[in-house]
Structures are given as C-alpha cells and as structure tokens.
Scaffold this active site. Structure first.
Site, PDB file in Angstrom:
ATOM      1  CE1 TYR A 101      -4.148   1.926   0.682  1.00  0.00           C
ATOM      2  CE2 TYR A 101      -2.528   3.433   1.621  1.00  0.00           C
ATOM      3  CZ  TYR A 101      -3.800   3.190   1.133  1.00  0.00           C
ATOM      4  OH  TYR A 101      -4.718   4.203   1.095  1.00  0.00           O
ATOM      5  CG  PHE A 106      -7.910  16.371 -24.668  1.00  0.00           C
ATOM      6  CD1 PHE A 106      -8.161  15.986 -25.976  1.00  0.00           C
ATOM      7  CD2 PHE A 106      -8.422  15.598 -23.635  1.00  0.00           C
ATOM      8  CE1 PHE A 106      -8.922  14.860 -26.239  1.00  0.00           C
ATOM      9  CE2 PHE A 106      -9.177  14.467 -23.903  1.00  0.00           C
ATOM     10  CZ  PHE A 106      -9.426  14.099 -25.207  1.00  0.00           C
ATOM     11  CG  ASP A 107     -12.427  16.853 -25.878  1.00  0.00           C
ATOM     12  OD1 ASP A 107     -11.581  17.440 -26.583  1.00  0.00           O
ATOM     13  OD2 ASP A 107     -13.079  15.880 -26.269  1.00  0.00           O
ATOM     14  CG  ASP A 161      -2.035  17.444 -22.069  1.00  0.00           C
ATOM     15  OD1 ASP A 161      -1.508  16.311 -22.106  1.00  0.00           O
ATOM     16  OD2 ASP A 161      -3.250  17.627 -22.240  1.00  0.00           O
ATOM     17  CB  ALA A 197      -1.207  12.858 -23.845  1.00  0.00           C
ATOM     18  CE  LYS A 234      -4.459   9.967 -24.790  1.00  0.00           C
ATOM     19  NZ  LYS A 234      -5.299  10.066 -23.601  1.00  0.00           N
ATOM     20  CG  HIS A 264     -19.012  12.772 -28.080  1.00  0.00           C
ATOM     21  ND1 HIS A 264     -18.929  13.839 -27.223  1.00  0.00           N
ATOM     22  CD2 HIS A 264     -17.927  12.013 -27.834  1.00  0.00           C
ATOM     23  CE1 HIS A 264     -17.822  13.728 -26.501  1.00  0.00           C
ATOM     24  NE2 HIS A 264     -17.202  12.636 -26.855  1.00  0.00           N
TER      25      HIS A 264
HETATM   26  N1  F0G Z   1      -4.637  15.362 -22.762  1.00  0.00           N
HETATM   27  C1  F0G Z   1      -4.674  14.975 -24.056  1.00  0.00           C
HETATM   28  C2  F0G Z   1      -3.886  15.737 -25.066  1.00  0.00           C
HETATM   29  C3  F0G Z   1      -5.435  13.860 -24.430  1.00  0.00           C
HETATM   30  O1  F0G Z   1      -5.464  13.502 -25.719  1.00  0.00           O
HETATM   31  C4  F0G Z   1      -6.167  13.154 -23.447  1.00  0.00           C
HETATM   32  C5  F0G Z   1      -6.975  11.999 -23.802  1.00  0.00           C
HETATM   33  C6  F0G Z   1      -6.099  13.593 -22.121  1.00  0.00           C
HETATM   34  C7  F0G Z   1      -5.325  14.697 -21.823  1.00  0.00           C
HETATM   35  C8  F0G Z   1      -6.869  12.920 -21.011  1.00  0.00           C
HETATM   36  O2  F0G Z   1      -6.265  11.743 -20.662  1.00  0.00           O
HETATM   37  O3  F0G Z   1      -7.930   9.968 -21.226  1.00  0.00           O
HETATM   38  O4  F0G Z   1      -5.980   9.529 -19.715  1.00  0.00           O
HETATM   39  O5  F0G Z   1      -7.856  10.906 -18.932  1.00  0.00           O
HETATM   40  N2  F0G Z   1      -7.282  11.685 -24.986  1.00  0.00           N
HETATM   41  C9  F0G Z   1      -8.019  10.523 -25.427  1.00  0.00           C
HETATM   42  C10 F0G Z   1      -8.263  10.607 -26.919  1.00  0.00           C
HETATM   43  C11 F0G Z   1      -9.237  10.204 -24.653  1.00  0.00           C
HETATM   44  O6  F0G Z   1      -8.977   9.732 -27.463  1.00  0.00           O
HETATM   45  O7  F0G Z   1      -7.717  11.498 -27.586  1.00  0.00           O
HETATM   46  P1  F0G Z   1      -7.064  10.469 -20.111  1.00  0.00           P
END
Ligand code: F0G
Length: 461
Positions: free
Chosen positions: A75, A127-128, A218, A220, A261, A451
């Site tokens: 843990y 990102f969204d 960010d 990813a 990613k 969506h």
């Molecule tokens: N930042 C970027 C640039 C991303 O593309 C994503 C996720 C996230 C943050 C969030 O990360 O999914 O681990 O919580 N992108 C995915 C996509 C979902 O399909 O482009 P997460």
C-alpha cells in the site's frame, strides 16, 4: 557508411495475437441500428479495425509484461513506486512525481488546487477533458493556436504552436495575477495531432517567465512531438529523441501526463511538478480521491509498466515507424482525393467531412455519417469530432461546431501495414459512393458530452 533502406518496417515481431472481429454487412447494419448509429455503443468484438482512439489501446512489450510480474503491491512505499519515480524524474527533471490513474485525474487535481472563479488558463489548445476540468473549477479556458492551425488544407511543420503575440496581449489584457498557468499540449490533439516546435516552446516559456506565470505541459504524446522536432526543426537532426524530450521538459515547471498514450500502457498517468506548495496541495487532493501518493489509484504493476514504457517510447526505430505509419495512411487517403487535415498528425489522420460530404449540412452530422458508413461498409470504428461532439442544441436551436472532422486514431504497435492498406481500400470504395451517403437526425442527446450516448437515425431517402 551503413546503407539505409527506404522501407520503414514495424520494429517488432509479434508473440501474442488477438483475433479481429469479422462480421457480415447484414450483421453490421443490424448492430448499427441497435447502437442507434453511435459507435460508442458497439461491442468491441464486433469491430474489425478499431481507430476510435490511441488511448490505452496500445500493445505492451515483453519487457513491460515482465515488469508487470515484478510489481510490488504494498500500500505505501512500494518498490514499484521508486522505479516509476526514478524513470519519470530522469525523463522530466521535475522534483515531485505523483502517480494518478489517468490524465484527467491529474487535470482535476491540478485545476482543483490552482484554478477557480475569476481565473483564466491559456493554452495552444486545451484537450476536452482539460478544458472541462478548468471550467469545472469555475475558471475560463482560452485557446490561442497559431492561425494556420485552423486552415486544414494547408500543410505546415508545426501547426501545434501557440500564437505568442496573442499570448502576450491576452496576458496584458487579463493580468498575470489572474492566470494560474499556461498549458502547452504536445502534440496538439484537438487540432489534428500537430506538433509544437522547440522554438515556440522557448518563446512561450520566455513570456511566462517575464510575467511569472507557471508553464505546464500536457505531455500525453511528448515522444511523438520530440521526434517531429528531430525530423523537422533545424538544429535537432543529430540529437536523440530522449535528449530532445529532456529539453522540452526543461522549458516548463511541470507536466500532466495521460500515460495511456506515450507511456505505452493501457492505464495510468502522472503529475510532475517543481513547486513544493502546489505539490503539497495536490498530494492532499490525491489522497482524498485517488489513493496514497505512492500508488495514486494504480496497482504497483501499472507503475512498473509505465516506467518501462517511458523508456521504450523514445526508441527511434519505434518513433520512425510510428510517425511513418500514420503518414502512410494520410498518403493513401490523399491519393484518393479524400480531404484530410494537412499534414497527418502524430497519432491520427483527421478527415474533413465537411469537404468530403458537401451535400450533408452540419445539422445532418456529416462526420457521424462517415463514421457510420466506415463501420457499415467494413467494421472500421472511428470518431466524429464535429457538431455531434461540439455542436450546441439549446432551446431547439442548433449551433454547429466550427469543424466537421472524423479522426482515425492509430493504436500503438497494434496494426500492421496491411491493416492500413485495407482501410485505404475501404475509403476508395466509400469515396466513389460519397454523394449517396445520408444525413443523420439526432433523436436524443444529453446536454453534456452528448457524443458518448447520443441516439441518431438516418434521414429517410
Ligand atoms: N490530454 C490529451 C492531449 C489527451 O489527448 C487526453 C486523452 C487527455 C489529456 C486525457 O487523458 O484519457 O488519460 O484521462 N485523450 C483521449 C483521446 C481520450 O482519445 O484522444 P485520459
């Protein structure tokens, strides 16, 4: 001198295989009807080629599976945490490393402790989920991409860059004390997976330093971005991807990562920071909602797999293959005259559905019409990034999204060149029939993130 060959091959051989989900056209038509023309509702074993996302869908290596077996599941203070911490620190150079279960958890924690009403976060493009987490804190999220990023037809080397002049003038207008951070997204997923140049990063970093605003990355897809810099930016051709990545991190004060990613794992993420005050508050939030700071909502084995993935992803044979395989799909579609966002990104090819299906207005969801046809014709799953995702439907009025795109995101180390050739062949067939594709009508959609669960039906002929 070593002879160099023209063909870039998959730099691995395959030891474990998984069968693909073959179906007949009649089955797929029934499945689409059942799913109400929303591909998120299709069971994955009914999908032949899954280009829905490159997130958490990659293949792990033999070394990563071996690392999984070494996972320490204590843990607190698990050995695996220290392996992970060492790997992230060696890569980023940041002092404090907090594991989280995926990228958006890092976003929620960081925005929760640094943002709030009256604040504004500036980015090349949020990102969204990043935007949603900024806004959930009560703050505003503002995108400042370079103008050419929005011109899909014109190719460019670093269309992920931020507009530095716009950044300066916004900082002056808003006041640096109201800007908790600037976020650079590498690569810029929302605008085509386009890379950010080191030059732009350096300039943004300078502006941030002048106004004492923290710059947070960010990351990813940091390795794909680093390799684009090696291939495209003067002065970087002879530097290693790992070295370039370290320079990227050196221009900022911290990062958030979705490890799903470029850490080549199926789940995971982290927050890495230099500021002890921010870290103390983030750690508290982490314990409250994710887990103790030495596991952060993950298993010890997940931490081991991430540590190994972060090393493997910087292998240049891998990166050359990765960027080439995406470009290969883009080349094939361009040859057919399918309008794509130029140039192809690091993880995906984006199709401009507005141009591909000009007879379908935004209110008929041209992107989703193409997504459905790709599935109906051949079991290929993709995702709409257009009015179904970003359009607004308020009081009966429809406000379209600024673009109607379809993203074909390629999972890492999963598909081979013949899979891509197959997808190109399917596009050749669809391109011939494009004028016959039908608009969709939205039957039901929730007000947020529509969506994922929206229900649609084809408009009658
Ligand atoms: N930042 C970027 C640039 C991303 O593309 C994503 C996720 C996230 C943050 C969030 O990360 O999914 O681990 O919580 N992108 C995915 C996509 C979902 O399909 O482009 P997460």
């Amino acid at each position: 001198m070593e002879k160099s060959w023209k063909t870039i091959i998959e730099p691995f051989r395959i030891k474990t295989v998984e069968p693909l989900g073959f179906t007949t056209e009649a089955e797929r038509e029934a499945i689409l009807r059942e799913a109400c023309y929303n591909v998120f509702a299709i069971p994955a074993d009914k999908v032949l080629i899954d280009f829905l996302t490159d997130s958490g869908t990659g293949a792990m290596s033999a070394e990563q599976w071996a690392a999984i077996m070494r996972g320490d599941e204590s843990y607190a203070g698990a050995r695996s945490f220290f392996v992970f911490e060492k790997a992230v620190r060696a890569l980023t150079g940041y002092r404090y490393i907090l594991p989280v279960h995926q990228g958006r958890a890092a976003e929620r924690i960081l925005m929760g402790v640094t943002c709030g009403p009256g604040k504004t976060v500036l980015s090349n493009s949020h990102f969204d989920t990043t935007r949603a987490n900024v806004e959930a804190s009560g703050a505003a999220a503002l995108d400042l991409p370079v103008p050419e990023a929005l011109d899909f037809d014109v190719s460019g080397l670093f269309k992920g860059d931020m507009d530095v002049r716009a950044l300066e003038s916004k900082v002056r207008e808003i006041g640096p004390e109201h800007i908790p951070m600037v976020i650079m997204t590498l690569t810029n997923n929302s605008l085509g997976g386009q890379p950010v140049s080191m030059r732009n990063l350096r300039e943004v970093s300078q502006v941030c330093r002048n106004y004492r605003i923290p710059l947070i990355l960010d990351v990813a897809r940091f390795a794909e971005n680093a390799f684009f810099i090696k291939l495209r930016e003067p002065g970087y051709a002879s530097r290693s991807a790992a070295d370039i990545a370290r320079e990227i991190f050196s221009h900022a004060q911290g990062c958030m990562m979705s490890a799903k990613k470029d850490a080549l794992v199926n789940i995971g993420g982290f927050l890495a920071l230099n500021d002890p005050e921010w870290v103390a508050r983030c750690r508290e939030a982490l314990i409250l909602t994710e887990g103790f700071p030495t596991y952060g909502g993950l298993a010890g084995r997940d931490l081991e797999a991430m540590a190994q993935g972060l090393v493997e992803v910087l292998d240049e044979q891998y990166l050359a293959y990765r960027l080439r395989s995406v470009e290969y799909l883009g080349d094939g579609l361009r040859r057919l005259g399918v309008p794509i966002v130029e140039p192809p990104g690091g993880h995906a090819v984006y199709i401009n559905a507005k141009k591909f299906l000009p007879h379908i207005p935004p209110s008929g969801y041209p992107g989703q019409a193409l997504v459905c046809e790709l599935y109906r014709a051949a079991g290929i799953r993709s995702v709409e990034i257009g009015s179904l995702m970003f359009g607004r439907r308020q009081d009966g009025a429809f406000v379209p999204a600024p673009m109607e795109l379809v993203r074909l995101a390629i999972p890492r180390r999963v598909y081979t060149q013949s899979h891509i050739d197959f997808v190109i062949e399917v596009f050749a067939d669809i391109a011939r029939r494009a004028p016959t594709l039908r608009a969709l009508r939205l039957l039901e959609s929730p007000s947020r993130l529509a969506h994922f669960t929206a229900k649609l039906m084809p408009e009658p002929v």
